[in-house]
Design a protein around this motif. Structure first.
Motif, PDB file in Angstrom:
ATOM      1  N   SER A 119      -9.270  -5.071  -0.233  1.00  0.00           N
ATOM      2  CA  SER A 119      -9.081  -3.924  -1.124  1.00  0.00           C
ATOM      3  C   SER A 119      -8.600  -2.694  -0.350  1.00  0.00           C
ATOM      4  O   SER A 119      -7.691  -1.978  -0.782  1.00  0.00           O
ATOM      5  CB  SER A 119     -10.388  -3.599  -1.856  1.00  0.00           C
ATOM      6  OG  SER A 119     -10.241  -2.468  -2.671  1.00  0.00           O
ATOM      7  N   MET A 120      -9.187  -2.474   0.821  1.00  0.00           N
ATOM      8  CA  MET A 120      -8.777  -1.329   1.642  1.00  0.00           C
ATOM      9  C   MET A 120      -7.336  -1.476   2.110  1.00  0.00           C
ATOM     10  O   MET A 120      -6.561  -0.515   2.096  1.00  0.00           O
ATOM     11  CB  MET A 120      -9.709  -1.196   2.842  1.00  0.00           C
ATOM     12  CG  MET A 120     -11.108  -0.719   2.500  1.00  0.00           C
ATOM     13  SD  MET A 120     -12.169  -0.612   3.969  1.00  0.00           S
ATOM     14  CE  MET A 120     -11.290   0.628   4.923  1.00  0.00           C
ATOM     15  N   LEU A 121      -6.951  -2.707   2.500  1.00  0.00           N
ATOM     16  CA  LEU A 121      -5.589  -2.947   2.962  1.00  0.00           C
ATOM     17  C   LEU A 121      -4.578  -2.750   1.837  1.00  0.00           C
ATOM     18  O   LEU A 121      -3.503  -2.175   2.044  1.00  0.00           O
ATOM     19  CB  LEU A 121      -5.469  -4.370   3.527  1.00  0.00           C
ATOM     20  CG  LEU A 121      -6.130  -4.625   4.885  1.00  0.00           C
ATOM     21  CD1 LEU A 121      -6.081  -6.108   5.221  1.00  0.00           C
ATOM     22  CD2 LEU A 121      -5.439  -3.809   5.978  1.00  0.00           C
ATOM     23  N   LYS A 139      -0.377   3.164  -0.777  1.00  0.00           N
ATOM     24  CA  LYS A 139      -0.132   4.547  -0.372  1.00  0.00           C
ATOM     25  C   LYS A 139       1.113   4.647   0.493  1.00  0.00           C
ATOM     26  O   LYS A 139       1.924   5.575   0.332  1.00  0.00           O
ATOM     27  CB  LYS A 139      -1.351   5.082   0.381  1.00  0.00           C
ATOM     28  CG  LYS A 139      -1.241   6.546   0.767  1.00  0.00           C
ATOM     29  CD  LYS A 139      -2.485   7.019   1.512  1.00  0.00           C
ATOM     30  CE  LYS A 139      -2.355   8.490   1.917  1.00  0.00           C
ATOM     31  NZ  LYS A 139      -3.542   8.950   2.678  1.00  0.00           N
ATOM     32  N   LEU A 140       1.304   3.687   1.406  1.00  0.00           N
ATOM     33  CA  LEU A 140       2.481   3.699   2.281  1.00  0.00           C
ATOM     34  C   LEU A 140       3.771   3.523   1.496  1.00  0.00           C
ATOM     35  O   LEU A 140       4.777   4.174   1.783  1.00  0.00           O
ATOM     36  CB  LEU A 140       2.353   2.603   3.348  1.00  0.00           C
ATOM     37  CG  LEU A 140       1.301   2.833   4.435  1.00  0.00           C
ATOM     38  CD1 LEU A 140       1.168   1.592   5.318  1.00  0.00           C
ATOM     39  CD2 LEU A 140       1.646   4.060   5.279  1.00  0.00           C
ATOM     40  N   ILE A 141       3.752   2.627   0.492  1.00  0.00           N
ATOM     41  CA  ILE A 141       4.931   2.418  -0.351  1.00  0.00           C
ATOM     42  C   ILE A 141       5.303   3.713  -1.056  1.00  0.00           C
ATOM     43  O   ILE A 141       6.464   4.134  -1.063  1.00  0.00           O
ATOM     44  CB  ILE A 141       4.674   1.300  -1.379  1.00  0.00           C
ATOM     45  CG1 ILE A 141       4.672  -0.071  -0.686  1.00  0.00           C
ATOM     46  CG2 ILE A 141       5.728   1.319  -2.487  1.00  0.00           C
ATOM     47  CD1 ILE A 141       4.261  -1.213  -1.586  1.00  0.00           C
ATOM     48  N   PHE A 201       2.661  -1.218  -6.152  1.00  0.00           N
ATOM     49  CA  PHE A 201       3.596  -0.337  -6.831  1.00  0.00           C
ATOM     50  C   PHE A 201       2.917   0.594  -7.822  1.00  0.00           C
ATOM     51  O   PHE A 201       3.584   1.435  -8.436  1.00  0.00           O
ATOM     52  CB  PHE A 201       4.667  -1.148  -7.564  1.00  0.00           C
ATOM     53  CG  PHE A 201       5.667  -1.795  -6.644  1.00  0.00           C
ATOM     54  CD1 PHE A 201       6.342  -1.055  -5.696  1.00  0.00           C
ATOM     55  CD2 PHE A 201       5.922  -3.155  -6.735  1.00  0.00           C
ATOM     56  CE1 PHE A 201       7.263  -1.642  -4.844  1.00  0.00           C
ATOM     57  CE2 PHE A 201       6.844  -3.753  -5.890  1.00  0.00           C
ATOM     58  CZ  PHE A 201       7.512  -2.994  -4.938  1.00  0.00           C
ATOM     59  N   GLN A 202       1.610   0.466  -8.013  1.00  0.00           N
ATOM     60  CA  GLN A 202       0.946   1.291  -9.017  1.00  0.00           C
ATOM     61  C   GLN A 202       0.885   2.762  -8.600  1.00  0.00           C
ATOM     62  O   GLN A 202       1.086   3.649  -9.432  1.00  0.00           O
ATOM     63  CB  GLN A 202      -0.456   0.749  -9.306  1.00  0.00           C
ATOM     64  CG  GLN A 202      -0.428  -0.558 -10.074  1.00  0.00           C
ATOM     65  CD  GLN A 202      -1.782  -0.899 -10.674  1.00  0.00           C
ATOM     66  OE1 GLN A 202      -2.602  -0.024 -10.922  1.00  0.00           O
ATOM     67  NE2 GLN A 202      -2.022  -2.176 -10.912  1.00  0.00           N
ATOM     68  N   VAL A 203       0.615   3.031  -7.332  1.00  0.00           N
ATOM     69  CA  VAL A 203       0.614   4.410  -6.853  1.00  0.00           C
ATOM     70  C   VAL A 203       2.016   4.986  -6.977  1.00  0.00           C
ATOM     71  O   VAL A 203       2.207   6.137  -7.389  1.00  0.00           O
ATOM     72  CB  VAL A 203       0.110   4.501  -5.405  1.00  0.00           C
ATOM     73  CG1 VAL A 203       0.181   5.939  -4.896  1.00  0.00           C
ATOM     74  CG2 VAL A 203      -1.322   3.991  -5.303  1.00  0.00           C
ATOM     75  N   LEU A 204       3.028   4.182  -6.633  1.00  0.00           N
ATOM     76  CA  LEU A 204       4.411   4.603  -6.771  1.00  0.00           C
ATOM     77  C   LEU A 204       4.730   4.941  -8.220  1.00  0.00           C
ATOM     78  O   LEU A 204       5.360   5.965  -8.511  1.00  0.00           O
ATOM     79  CB  LEU A 204       5.343   3.497  -6.260  1.00  0.00           C
ATOM     80  CG  LEU A 204       6.853   3.742  -6.428  1.00  0.00           C
ATOM     81  CD1 LEU A 204       7.286   4.981  -5.676  1.00  0.00           C
ATOM     82  CD2 LEU A 204       7.636   2.512  -5.970  1.00  0.00           C
ATOM     83  N   MET A 205       4.280   4.081  -9.151  1.00  0.00           N
ATOM     84  CA  MET A 205       4.524   4.324 -10.566  1.00  0.00           C
ATOM     85  C   MET A 205       3.895   5.636 -11.009  1.00  0.00           C
ATOM     86  O   MET A 205       4.505   6.426 -11.747  1.00  0.00           O
ATOM     87  CB  MET A 205       3.967   3.170 -11.403  1.00  0.00           C
ATOM     88  CG  MET A 205       4.121   3.347 -12.909  1.00  0.00           C
ATOM     89  SD  MET A 205       5.855   3.336 -13.418  1.00  0.00           S
ATOM     90  CE  MET A 205       5.710   3.752 -15.147  1.00  0.00           C
ATOM     91  N   ASN A 206       2.688   5.905 -10.562  1.00  0.00           N
ATOM     92  CA  ASN A 206       2.018   7.141 -10.948  1.00  0.00           C
ATOM     93  C   ASN A 206       2.766   8.358 -10.414  1.00  0.00           C
ATOM     94  O   ASN A 206       2.949   9.352 -11.120  1.00  0.00           O
ATOM     95  CB  ASN A 206       0.586   7.146 -10.435  1.00  0.00           C
ATOM     96  CG  ASN A 206      -0.210   8.336 -10.945  1.00  0.00           C
ATOM     97  OD1 ASN A 206      -0.365   8.514 -12.152  1.00  0.00           O
ATOM     98  ND2 ASN A 206      -0.722   9.145 -10.047  1.00  0.00           N
TER      99      ASN A 206
END
Length: 319
Positions: free
Chosen positions: A25-27, A33-35, A256-261
């Motif tokens: 989960s951490m990875l 976040k990096l994406i 990609f979810q962080v990217l989408m947000n």
């Protein structure tokens, strides 16, 4: 994305499994976040509503569809346009270091029965017996994703020079699964940008005619389109596909979810700018009016109805 079979097996074991799952989960969160950071460092989604920015989309389309691919005739003004642009919304991706626009995409968004999607106009036979058809929905809730184009100068790498790259496909033989984390994200950024714009506009059902190669590329990245009919000859071999906002949210990889947000936040800014624009422009008033952005009540399909963004976990979570 964790793909090591041994690690996956360890994650199912009692006692040890909990620790392994926590590490995974951490990875995954770090990768997500990096994406998002990689995208934000170099690229920015732009909602195009003012004529000068919309014209940039027409110029990109001319570069790709007229001059490079010869799908459309070369125009004297260097801009590729058609009858569907009058009721379309546009997103571009800006390359921040150069301030140039790298790619574009549109959603054709009809509001009346007389306004057809390109797929209904040119490829009606391909969706004649489809289980999902534009006629099944209110016109204001459907759209067609089209004219996705990536400028040649943003495909300079040898790995990106192959058939299909202009419209966003990925050479699956060149990129390993690990290397995809460093993919320039132009195509995925364009799709997520236009998806965010569609959701904010209450347009939940998207159709698209695209190369099966591009559909495979999107599937390879975790975005699943449903094929509706056979491939036909339409600017090359293309097949009809469908995706809803619910399908996108359910299939969107964690990475990609962080990217989408983040993309959605930029799209929101663009929508607000269009809505508050002072220009007396009929196109802007029609396509970005205050009443248009009142959310439609379509059950079980909207990202905002079925999912909440969790700041603590950094993910879209079901309600």
């Amino acid at each position: 994305m964790i793909r090591n079979k041994y690690v996956k097996k360890l994650s199912t074991m009692p006692i040890l499994g909990a620790a392994v799952r926590g590490g995974i989960s951490m990875l995954v969160k770090r990768e997500a976040k990096l994406i998002a950071e990689h995208f934000a460092e170099f690229l920015r989604p732009v909602v195009a509503f003012k004529p000068d920015i919309v014209n940039e989309a027409f110029k990109i389309r001319h570069d790709v569809y007229c001059e490079e691919l010869n799908f459309e005739p070369v125009r004297d003004d260097g801009m590729e346009q058609d009858e569907f642009d009058d009721y379309s919304r546009f997103c571009l991706i800006e390359h921040k270091p150069s301030s140039n626009f790298a790619g574009c995409v549109r959603i054709v968004s009809p509001t009346s029965k007389s306004e057809l999607l390109p797929i209904e106009t040119f490829c009606s036979e391909a969706i004649k017996n489809a289980k999902v058809h534009p006629s099944q929905f209110d016109r204001s809730e459907i759209c067609e994703i089209s004219r996705l184009a990536v400028r040649p100068q943003f495909r300079r790498r040898k790995a990106d020079n192959f058939e299909g790259a202009a419209s966003g496909a990925i050479n699956e033989q060149t990129y390993s699964e690990e290397e995809l984390r460093c993919f320039p994200f132009l195509a995925i950024g364009l799709y997520l940008s236009i998806a965010a714009l569609a959701v904010r506009a209450g347009t939940h059902h998207a159709f698209v005619m695209m190369e099966p190669r591009l559909a495979r590329s999107m599937s390879f990245l975790g975005i699943k389109f449903e094929q509706l009919g056979p491939a036909v000859d339409y600017h090359g071999l293309r097949a009809p596909y469908y995706i809803s906002t619910g399908m996108l949210t359910r299939s969107l990889p964690v990475g990609f979810q962080v990217l989408m947000n983040n993309i959605d936040k930029e799209v929101e800014k663009g929508c607000l700018a269009a809505r508050n624009n002072d220009d007396n422009d009929e196109y802007i008033k029609r396509m970005y009016s205050s009443s248009f952005f009142e959310q439609k009540k379509s059950p079980n399909i909207s990202m905002r109805e079925n999912f909440n963004w969790s700041e603590s976990s950094g993910l879209y979570l079901p309600r």
